[in-house]
Design a protein around this motif. Structure first.
Motif, mmCIF file in Angstrom:
data_model
loop_
_atom_site.group_PDB
_atom_site.id
_atom_site.type_symbol
_atom_site.label_atom_id
_atom_site.label_comp_id
_atom_site.label_asym_id
_atom_site.label_seq_id
_atom_site.Cartn_x
_atom_site.Cartn_y
_atom_site.Cartn_z
ATOM 1 N N LEU A 52 0.832 -1.216 0.000
ATOM 2 C CA LEU A 52 0.000 0.000 0.000
ATOM 3 C C LEU A 52 0.866 1.267 0.000
ATOM 4 O O LEU A 52 2.083 1.229 0.175
ATOM 5 N N TRP A 53 0.175 2.425 -0.203
ATOM 6 C CA TRP A 53 0.874 3.689 -0.368
ATOM 7 C C TRP A 53 1.337 4.297 0.949
ATOM 8 O O TRP A 53 2.404 4.863 1.027
ATOM 9 N N TRP A 105 9.406 2.890 4.779
ATOM 10 C CA TRP A 105 8.344 2.430 3.893
ATOM 11 C C TRP A 105 8.785 1.149 3.205
ATOM 12 O O TRP A 105 9.931 1.018 2.761
ATOM 13 N N LEU A 106 7.900 0.145 3.118
ATOM 14 C CA LEU A 106 8.214 -1.142 2.508
ATOM 15 C C LEU A 106 7.592 -1.240 1.121
ATOM 16 O O LEU A 106 6.440 -0.835 0.920
ATOM 17 N N GLU A 132 8.137 -3.511 -3.038
ATOM 18 C CA GLU A 132 8.795 -4.546 -3.810
ATOM 19 C C GLU A 132 9.849 -3.908 -4.729
ATOM 20 O O GLU A 132 9.648 -2.805 -5.245
ATOM 21 N N VAL A 133 10.970 -4.623 -4.942
ATOM 22 C CA VAL A 133 12.015 -4.112 -5.826
ATOM 23 C C VAL A 133 11.449 -3.831 -7.211
ATOM 24 O O VAL A 133 11.780 -2.837 -7.859
ATOM 25 N N SER A 134 10.546 -4.731 -7.677
ATOM 26 C CA SER A 134 9.982 -4.580 -9.022
ATOM 27 C C SER A 134 9.072 -3.366 -9.138
ATOM 28 O O SER A 134 8.742 -2.947 -10.253
ATOM 29 N N GLU A 135 8.648 -2.785 -8.002
ATOM 30 C CA GLU A 135 7.757 -1.623 -8.042
ATOM 31 C C GLU A 135 8.526 -0.304 -8.122
ATOM 32 O O GLU A 135 7.931 0.742 -8.357
ATOM 33 N N MET A 136 9.874 -0.365 -7.913
ATOM 34 C CA MET A 136 10.636 0.866 -7.748
ATOM 35 C C MET A 136 11.414 1.240 -9.005
ATOM 36 O O MET A 136 11.788 0.384 -9.807
#
Length: 649
Positions: A469-470, A499-500, A502-506
């Motif tokens: 989540l954001w 803040w946590l 996923e690597v693929s989201e960044m």
């Protein structure tokens, strides 16, 4: 004992024998005796088995027992043992009644009704038989040539529906005879028996090596158990010895304390004796003066002028106090001075004890590191050792034994600065920390991916909702990576720390995208205050106000750690702060040799008072960043913060 008659062989006896079935098996066919016969040497066999054995192995008209190898010149008569035969029959019926096929077991293909457990399987008939239905394979000549094996599922070729008898070394698989003329024509093939024997030899060697390895490991474990027990005993002895030494030290201090107390009491008695003598003398003088006062009073009251005049000279001459000098109590020992001496001794001992004990503890830690060196460097992933109950500088708000962080800096005093998820710039001793490997976390690390610790990142525009989540983060937020663990990345954003995602989201932020961040103007050691336009700082005011001026101690992304006189380790956002012109050490004119004291506004210094008070005045020994070392009369090498001190004219 009474002989057992044929009709007296009961099922109970058979059941008792069932537990020792191997003793009643034929050593030739390895099955229960059928039509048992006993030869002169005492061994029993199936009639058909021993007869076939002697017919096929007749050598010069001699016959031998297959077990004891006793030789008979003539063929012994094979007489059927009636009692043993009946026992075997009862045994078979009892075994058959009790041996129902269970889950995962092979059932007889010829039994109707209850599924009786099979004891043999025929490779020719491709069927399994119970003890009863397998009998024809022992009695019928045509079936005797079939190959019986222990009851099992008979593997067949899926293509030709034939028994697998051959091993193809080319394709490393079992095949049937028809396969040799088909798919495996021209391949390197051998019989399954030959291949089994060869592989069994290799497997036996492997098993032997495994056993040897097990034995070696068991010896290692045994030695390790001894070493650990010895180490534990050594540690216990060290603890006991330390207790003994410190106990003796306490007794020594108590002894010396008693000596000082006895000395004080002795001086007190001497002073009191002197005081008592003075008191007695003063009392005598007072008594004498009172007598003279009475004489004077009588003379003053007389009415006879002649008598008054005649006695005046005598009385007036001896009525003064010239013969009574003044006295004062002057003790030999002044106890306020003693108190000062004792307090001074206490402070000196505390200083020495703290220094010596700290040095001893540090030497123990250094010894542990020396004997078990751990190469930890900046950028390594680490955690607190499980054996550490409470780290020297405490746990912090979000750190546990399971927390994995990244080494940010290594100080000269063997102190590590570590960035943990949710807690940046945590301090701990090198001896309290252990490195974390990929195996410790049960998988491979993604630290080798394109996103690494320290990178500036933001959430990809294509991501509508991040996995975790954001929170307070948005697509426009730019943060700094503080940890990468597996596929999870921890980022400190100005809007939300720890803040946590996923690597693929960044997405990595190109340097041109960063522009000029607000913290580019800040450096460690700068004096700052909260902007007047800020009503409520993100992390709260604490004891800080708009009038507070502090010194930047640490910069982590957009987060600043500031030491204010009112509150140490105050956390704020760079955009909330403004610079105060001038360097703090120049404003305070602090340099080695300058006389200083703790500011009156400081209630408790960051590193504690020790033996120092608000009235203590010392001399600056050294300045290291925001830390200042001062030599006070009450305590040498006292450590404080620059912002806590003020110069004394």
């Amino acid at each position: 004992m009474r002989k057992i008659q044929n009709n007296e062989v009961s099922a109970d006896m058979a059941e008792a024998i069932l537990g020792d079935q191997d003793q009643y098996s034929c050593s030739i066919c390895l099955d229960l005796l059928r039509d048992p016969v006993t030869i002169p040497c005492g061994h029993s066999y199936c009639m058909s088995c021993i007869g076939e054995c002697w017919n096929t192995n007749d050598l010069n008209g001699t016959y031998r027992c297959p077990q004891c190898r006793q030789t008979f010149k003539s063929k012994p008569p094979l007489n059927r043992s009636t009692v043993l035969a009946e026992i075997m029959e009862k045994l078979r019926s009892t075994e058959s009644a009790q041996s129902l096929a269970g889950p995962g077991e092979i059932a007889c293909d010829f039994c109707s009704g209850e599924m009786i457990k099979a004891v043999k399987s025929c490779l020719e008939c491709r069927a399994s038989y119970c003890q009863t239905h397998v009998q024809p394979h022992y009695n019928v000549p045509a079936l005797k040539k079939h190959k019986l094996v222990k009851a099992a599922v008979i593997p067949v070729c899926p293509k030709h529906d034939k028994v697998l008898e051959v091993y193809c070394r080319t394709d490393q698989k079992c095949v049937c005879m028809h396969c040799l003329l088909d798919d495996h024509k021209g391949h390197d093939t051998v019989s399954s028996t030959i291949e089994r024997n060869e592989k069994q030899i290799k497997l036996t060697d492997t098993q032997t090596k495994v056993k040897q390895t097990i034995q070696a490991k068991e010896k290692e474990l045994q030695k390790m158990n001894v070493d650990i027990a010895s180490h534990s005993d050594s540690a216990k002895k060290a603890v006991e010895n330390s207790k003994k030494v410190f106990s003796e030290l306490v007794k020594f201090i108590e002894k010396k304390s008693n000596e000082v107390i006895e000395k004080i009491k002795a001086e007190e008695k001497a002073d009191l004796d002197q005081g008592a003598k003075l008191q007695k003398k003063l009392q005598e003088e007072i008594t004498e003066l009172k007598k003279r006062e009475g004489v004077l009073e009588d003379l003053l009251q007389t009415d006879d002028n002649i008598q008054f005049l005649q006695n005046y000279e005598v009385v007036s001459y001896s009525s003064g106090s010239d013969g009574f000098p003044s006295h004062s109590f002057k003790p030999f020992c002044l106890y306020p001075d003693v108190n000062d001496l004792v307090c001074e001794l206490k402070n000196r001992l505390e200083t020495i004890f703290n220094q010596e004990i700290n040095e001893t503890v540090q030497k123990v830690s250094d010894l542990a590191i020396k004997n078990n060196p751990v190469c930890i460097k900046v950028g390594d992933r680490v955690r607190v050792k499980p054996s550490i109950k409470t780290p020297k500088y405490d746990w912090g708000s979000a750190i546990t034994h399971k927390s994995v962080g990244v080494v940010k800096d290594i100080k000269s005093d063997k102190c590590l600065v570590i960035d943990f998820p949710g807690f940046a710039s945590w301090r701990g001793l090198l001896s309290e920390i252990e490195p974390v490997t990929d195996d410790d976390e049960g998988g491979s690390s993604t630290l080798n991916c394109k996103i690494k610790i320290g990178d500036k990142v933001y959430v990809k525009p294509s991501v509508e909702t991040p996995k975790y989540l954001w929170g307070s983060v948005s697509h426009k937020s730019i943060g700094s990576v503080i940890n990468v663990q597996g596929e999870t990345v921890t980022v400190n954003f100005p809007e939300q720390e720890g803040w946590l995602g996923e690597v693929s989201e960044m997405e990595l932020v190109v340097s041109a995208d960063l522009g000029s961040p607000s913290h580019a103007y800040f450096k460690i050691g700068n004096r700052v205050s909260v902007k007047s336009s800020v009503k409520d700082p993100k992390h709260g005011w604490g004891s800080v106000t708009h009038n507070s001026i502090g010194v930047i101690k640490r910069i982590q992304g957009e987060s600043l750690t500031v030491e204010f006189p009112e509150q140490t380790d105050w956390t704020g956002i760079a955009s909330e702060m403004e610079l105060i012109n001038g360097d703090v050490s120049e404003v305070l004119s602090l340099r080695p040799g300058v006389r200083v004291r703790v500011k009156p506004t400081i209630r408790t210094p960051a590193h504690g008072w020790g033996s120092v008070t608000k009235h203590s005045i010392g001399v600056v020994e050294a300045i290291d960043g925001t830390k200042v070392t001062v030599n006070f009369p009450e305590q040498l090498s006292w450590t404080g913060i620059v912002s806590e001190m003020e110069a004394v004219p």
